[in-house]
Design a protein around this motif. Structure first.
Motif, PDB file in Angstrom:
ATOM      1  N   GLU A  58      70.726   0.104  26.319  1.00 32.41           N
ATOM      2  CA  GLU A  58      69.701  -0.787  26.862  1.00 32.41           C
ATOM      3  C   GLU A  58      70.209  -2.228  26.918  1.00 32.41           C
ATOM      4  O   GLU A  58      69.994  -2.938  27.916  1.00 32.41           O
ATOM      5  CB  GLU A  58      68.435  -0.717  26.005  1.00 32.41           C
ATOM      6  CG  GLU A  58      67.333  -1.631  26.504  1.00 32.41           C
ATOM      7  CD  GLU A  58      66.147  -1.709  25.562  1.00 32.41           C
ATOM      8  OE1 GLU A  58      65.190  -2.434  25.891  1.00 32.41           O
ATOM      9  OE2 GLU A  58      66.179  -1.074  24.489  1.00 32.41           O
ATOM     10  N   ASP A 105      71.283   4.239  21.869  1.00 31.07           N
ATOM     11  CA  ASP A 105      70.197   3.941  22.811  1.00 31.07           C
ATOM     12  C   ASP A 105      70.024   2.430  22.946  1.00 31.07           C
ATOM     13  O   ASP A 105      69.859   1.902  24.061  1.00 31.07           O
ATOM     14  CB  ASP A 105      68.889   4.570  22.320  1.00 31.07           C
ATOM     15  CG  ASP A 105      68.848   6.080  22.505  1.00 31.07           C
ATOM     16  OD1 ASP A 105      69.684   6.607  23.259  1.00 31.07           O
ATOM     17  OD2 ASP A 105      67.987   6.732  21.882  1.00 31.07           O
ATOM     18  N   SER A 106      70.048   1.742  21.812  1.00 31.03           N
ATOM     19  CA  SER A 106      69.926   0.286  21.836  1.00 31.03           C
ATOM     20  C   SER A 106      71.117  -0.344  22.544  1.00 31.03           C
ATOM     21  O   SER A 106      70.970  -1.286  23.328  1.00 31.03           O
ATOM     22  CB  SER A 106      69.809  -0.250  20.408  1.00 31.03           C
ATOM     23  OG  SER A 106      69.834  -1.663  20.397  1.00 31.03           O
TER      24      SER A 106
END
Length: 545
Positions: A143, A139-140
């Motif tokens: 992003e 997820d990081s």
């Protein structure tokens, strides 16, 4: 390092010479020709593609360099600028598994599958609890990748004002942490299993860096191989080079091979903020004759160190020798091109072999006292696993890349030390992958080393990639794409912004267009590309909607 103040946009109709017919040179030529300029590429070699050229021997067809097709949407965006698409130009296959990992001392290979959920399941199986932590890591990564594309990959950094946006400013504390913490320590906060740690850390090599020095900002690379996936263009990367060449020619560009640039010709000026302006390039063709090619604009897609220190006089160098003395080169490589009799099911299309002493392996390449490591971490590509046309029937096409120190003194093809190192690499691959008779089955063997990179590409220190993506050599700290001393001189390729790799080189071509336009936006250009004065709804010359 900040660039010069924004100048007036360069109007279409200029005569442009592009130095170098590699990925960046072809891509830049196509875009500038579509912009309405009169473009000529001059290429030193007799083939196009630069490090991505292709050669054949005894029925085998080898991609000489790049073999990972990542960031597919960036490549597709480039083609859409020209009114086409990657789907129209290439036959792409998604690899499953994306790659195989053979770690020294591990009980079995690890096959990294296509698809995020399957990768999460793999991590969970090898280390209970790691699946959930990988979800957060990816997820990081996603992003950070989105932020990089929106704000840091497509700007020319000629102005920092467009970066002062709410989405950047609110993320500054996190961005600072990602820039200051090495990828190695960041990844190891998420997983403990040594093989899984290497899965998260190895992408640093794609950036010409070590995970011990690359900023953890580059954990975004895991989004590409673990989330988006790994692709292969059927026919090899020759198909990509051919597509870029076609776009350049269809847009009206002229391509000349066997033409080496000896000098970027300039003339002094007194009415501008720079002391000189380009007048063209002096070249020597394959027959040995020397001529001058006049130009209003010169774009060097050649190695930046060579462009600056060999093609310009000292007083006109933006990046003189003292600049390079303070910079870190990415690794060079020992490349092996092998034609092998029989099948090799022990190898996937992409196979990574990593030593247990990960840090010492990188110290051998980037440390104070460098040497060719043995055993060595290496990358092996078997395109014949996917593409039957790259090897004769009943044979396998094998490409081996061993990162080694950037030092042309280590030799090139035919060098005895390199030959001995290659023997050791083949022996290691044979043992680790469980192919006991590998050496006896090799029917084609060709080597390539640091001295070859220096000879063929004027590569700084014989590096195979370019300046490493350390903190001081990334984003706005990386060398800019315009000369501060010579009006009309621009740069493209892995040596300049945004950096290393085929997608980055395609972006660098787009950044030349943005620089010529005086465009300081941070995102990609709208598609399709429209030259000044071209009506809405039309597409570039030679392309279809």
């Amino acid at each position: 390092m900040s660039g010069p103040r924004k100048g007036k946009p360069v109007q279409p109709g200029q005569t442009v010479v592009v130095i170098g017919g590699g990925i960046s040179g072809l891509a830049t030529a196509a875009l500038l020709a579509a912009e309405g300029h009169k473009v000529t590429i001059v290429e030193k070699q007799d083939v196009l593609g630069g490090r991505a050229y292709t050669f054949s021997e005894d029925g085998f067809r080898f991609d000489a360099g790049p073999s990972w097709y990542l960031m597919p949407e960036v490549i597709d965006h480039y083609f859409r600028l020209l009114g086409t698409s990657a789907e129209e130009q290439l036959d792409l296959v998604k690899l499953d598994p994306g790659y195989r990992l053979i770690s020294e001392g591990a009980s079995e290979p690890v096959d990294v599958p296509a698809g995020r959920q399957r990768v999460v399941q793999l991590f969970e199986r090898l280390e209970p609890g790691a699946g959930a932590r990988l979800e957060k890591y990816l997820d990081s990564a996603a992003e950070t990748y989105t932020m990089a594309k929106r704000r840091f990959l497509y700007p020319t950094f000629q102005s920092f004002a467009p970066l002062l946006t709410a989405d950047v400013l609110t993320r500054l504390p996190r961005l600072a942490r990602l820039l200051l913490e090495p990828l190695h320590s960041y990844a190891r906060r998420y997983v403990k299993n040594p093989s899984l740690q290497q899965v998260l850390e190895y992408p640093a090599v794609f950036l010409g860096a070590s995970p011990f020095t690359a900023p953890s900002m580059y954990h975004l690379m895991s989004h590409l191989d673990l989330d988006v996936g790994v692709y292969y263009p059927m026919g090899g990367f020759a198909r990509l080079v051919e597509a870029l060449e076609k776009q350049a020619r269809d847009a009206g560009g002229t391509i000349r091979t066997n033409v080496e640039v000896l000098e970027i010709e300039t003339a002094p000026v007194t009415s501008r903020r720079r002391p000189a302006a380009v007048r063209g390039v002096r070249v020597r063709n394959g027959g040995g004759s020397v001529e001058s090619l006049p130009a209003d604009v010169v774009v060097s897609a050649a190695d930046l160190h060579h462009s600056e220190t060999a093609l310009l006089p000292r007083n006109l160098q933006t990046y003189p020798e003292r600049y390079w003395q303070r910079r870190t080169a990415g690794p060079s490589a020992l490349l092996l091109y092998l034609g092998v009799r029989g099948v090799l099911p022990q190898l996937e299309h992409h196979t990574l072999l990593f030593t247990a002493d990960w840090e010492e392996n990188f110290k051998a390449i980037f440390g104070k006292d460098t040497f060719i490591p043995s055993p060595a971490s290496m990358y092996v590509c078997r395109p014949s696993a996917t593409d039957p046309d790259v090897a004769p029937e009943g044979h396998e096409n094998v490409f081996v890349l061993v990162p080694i120190p950037p030092d042309p003194g280590l030799g090139g093809s035919g060098d005895e030390r390199l030959e001995r190192a290659a023997d050791a690499v083949i022996g290691q691959l044979s043992e680790w992958a469980g192919i006991p008779d590998l050496a006896e089955r090799i029917v084609v063997r060709r080597l390539y080393g640091p001295a070859d990179f220096e000879r063929d590409y004027h590569s700084w220190k014989g590096t195979s990639l370019g300046p490493a993506h350390t903190l001081k050599q990334s984003a706005f700290f990386r060398a800019g794409n315009v000369s501060r001393k010579v009006e009309g001189l621009y740069y493209a390729g892995a040596s300049t912004i945004p950096g290393i790799g085929i997608p980055m080189c395609l972006i660098s071509a787009e950044l030349v267009v943005k620089r010529l336009r005086g465009d300081t936006s941070t995102g990609p250009l709208p598609v399709p590309l429209r030259a000044a004065g071209v009506a809405e709804g039309t597409v570039p010359k030679g392309t279809t909607a």
